[in-house]
Design a protein around this motif. Structure first.
Motif, PDB file in Angstrom:
ATOM      1  N   GLN A 276       0.816  -1.209   0.000  1.00  9.11           N
ATOM      2  CA  GLN A 276       0.000   0.000   0.000  1.00  9.11           C
ATOM      3  C   GLN A 276       0.851   1.260   0.000  1.00  9.11           C
ATOM      4  N   VAL A 277       2.089   1.174   0.473  1.00  9.92           N
ATOM      5  CA  VAL A 277       2.967   2.327   0.579  1.00  9.92           C
ATOM      6  C   VAL A 277       4.193   2.111  -0.298  1.00  9.92           C
ATOM      7  N   GLN A 278       4.536   3.124  -1.073  1.00  7.16           N
ATOM      8  CA  GLN A 278       5.728   3.100  -1.903  1.00  7.16           C
ATOM      9  C   GLN A 278       6.675   4.216  -1.470  1.00  7.16           C
ATOM     10  N   LEU A 279       7.958   3.903  -1.405  1.00  7.58           N
ATOM     11  CA  LEU A 279       8.981   4.869  -1.041  1.00  7.58           C
ATOM     12  C   LEU A 279       9.953   5.013  -2.201  1.00  7.58           C
ATOM     13  N   VAL A 280      10.313   6.246  -2.528  1.00  8.42           N
ATOM     14  CA  VAL A 280      11.238   6.518  -3.618  1.00  8.42           C
ATOM     15  C   VAL A 280      12.327   7.456  -3.123  1.00  8.42           C
ATOM     16  N   GLU A 281      13.581   6.995  -3.206  1.00  5.20           N
ATOM     17  CA  GLU A 281      14.722   7.810  -2.817  1.00  5.20           C
ATOM     18  C   GLU A 281      15.262   8.562  -4.028  1.00  5.20           C
ATOM     19  N   SER A 282      15.892   9.698  -3.767  1.00  6.44           N
ATOM     20  CA  SER A 282      16.539  10.462  -4.822  1.00  6.44           C
ATOM     21  C   SER A 282      17.670  11.284  -4.216  1.00  6.44           C
ATOM     22  N   GLY A 283      18.553  11.782  -5.066  1.00  8.56           N
ATOM     23  CA  GLY A 283      19.624  12.656  -4.628  1.00  8.56           C
ATOM     24  C   GLY A 283      20.995  12.023  -4.575  1.00  8.56           C
ATOM     25  N   GLY A 284      21.095  10.734  -4.840  1.00  8.65           N
ATOM     26  CA  GLY A 284      22.388  10.079  -4.824  1.00  8.65           C
ATOM     27  C   GLY A 284      23.254  10.521  -5.993  1.00  8.65           C
ATOM     28  N   GLY A 285      24.535  10.199  -5.908  1.00  7.57           N
ATOM     29  CA  GLY A 285      25.451  10.570  -6.968  1.00  7.57           C
ATOM     30  C   GLY A 285      26.885  10.379  -6.563  1.00  7.57           C
ATOM     31  N   LEU A 286      27.781  10.967  -7.346  1.00  5.75           N
ATOM     32  CA  LEU A 286      29.219  10.883  -7.118  1.00  5.75           C
ATOM     33  C   LEU A 286      29.706  12.188  -6.506  1.00  5.75           C
ATOM     34  N   VAL A 287      30.466  12.079  -5.419  1.00  4.98           N
ATOM     35  CA  VAL A 287      30.969  13.259  -4.735  1.00  4.98           C
ATOM     36  C   VAL A 287      32.356  12.961  -4.176  1.00  4.98           C
ATOM     37  N   GLN A 288      33.196  13.976  -4.115  1.00  2.00           N
ATOM     38  CA  GLN A 288      34.530  13.801  -3.559  1.00  2.00           C
ATOM     39  C   GLN A 288      34.493  13.751  -2.035  1.00  2.00           C
ATOM     40  N   ALA A 289      35.472  13.073  -1.457  1.00  2.00           N
ATOM     41  CA  ALA A 289      35.586  13.026  -0.008  1.00  2.00           C
ATOM     42  C   ALA A 289      35.623  14.438   0.569  1.00  2.00           C
ATOM     43  N   GLY A 290      34.890  14.619   1.662  1.00  5.27           N
ATOM     44  CA  GLY A 290      34.777  15.929   2.275  1.00  5.27           C
ATOM     45  C   GLY A 290      33.599  16.735   1.772  1.00  5.27           C
ATOM     46  N   GLY A 291      32.971  16.277   0.710  1.00  3.73           N
ATOM     47  CA  GLY A 291      31.852  16.979   0.130  1.00  3.73           C
ATOM     48  C   GLY A 291      30.534  16.644   0.801  1.00  3.73           C
ATOM     49  N   SER A 292      29.455  17.154   0.219  1.00  5.44           N
ATOM     50  CA  SER A 292      28.122  16.997   0.785  1.00  5.44           C
ATOM     51  C   SER A 292      27.147  16.510  -0.268  1.00  5.44           C
TER      52      SER A 292
ATOM     53  N   LYS B 201      33.062  10.503   3.645  1.00  8.26           N
ATOM     54  CA  LYS B 201      34.256   9.676   3.643  1.00  8.26           C
ATOM     55  C   LYS B 201      34.101   8.560   2.617  1.00  8.26           C
ATOM     56  N   LEU B 202      35.217   7.950   2.247  1.00  9.54           N
ATOM     57  CA  LEU B 202      35.172   6.844   1.301  1.00  9.54           C
ATOM     58  C   LEU B 202      34.281   5.711   1.806  1.00  9.54           C
ATOM     59  N   ASP B 203      34.282   5.481   3.118  1.00  8.53           N
ATOM     60  CA  ASP B 203      33.488   4.403   3.693  1.00  8.53           C
ATOM     61  C   ASP B 203      31.990   4.671   3.653  1.00  8.53           C
TER      62      ASP B 203
END
Length: 123
Positions: free
Chosen positions: A1-17, A87-89
């Motif tokens: 009955q409920v669907q969840l959709v994530e967004s906003g992922g991507g590639l970023v350098q360490a220390g970034g946001s 961080k890389l982890d």
């Protein structure tokens, strides 16, 4: 009955946001808590952060405390995860989850899950 959709992922350098969002659709319970989990290749899914339906309780994994922030969006069916000082982890697929009354830090306590969004942190 409920669907969840994530967004906003991507590639970023360490220390970034990066800012992840999760939107629910369908029959959404007004009292649903929402959480974020992540899973890296070859590793188990681990807890990241969670927030209760009214925002009165927020819990973070020790590995992200002080760097990530979870919040409810302006719409009751939305939750945000702000990732900073990456961080890389932190590289993993990040999943959004929801349930009416879960044990916030355990994956088995959530009934509904999204498909995940990939976050990749480079050096």
């Amino acid at each position: 009955q409920v669907q969840l959709v994530e967004s906003g992922g991507g590639l970023v350098q360490a220390g970034g946001s990066l800012r992840l969002s999760c939107a629910a659709s369908g029959r959404t319970n007004w009292s649903y808590a929402m959480g974020w989990f992540r899973q890296a290749p070859g590793k188990e899914r681990e807890f990241v952060a969670a927030i209760t339906w009214n925002g009165d309780r927020i819990v973070y994994a020790d590995s992200v405390k002080g760097r990530f922030t979870i919040s409810r969006g302006n719409a009751r069916n939305t939750v945000i995860l702000q990732l900073s000082s990456l961080k890389l982890d932190d590289t993993a697929v990040y999943y959004c989850a929801a349930d009416a009354a879960p044990t916030l830090i355990t994956a088995s306590g959530y009934k509904y899950w999204g498909q995940g969004t990939q976050v990749t942190v480079s050096s």
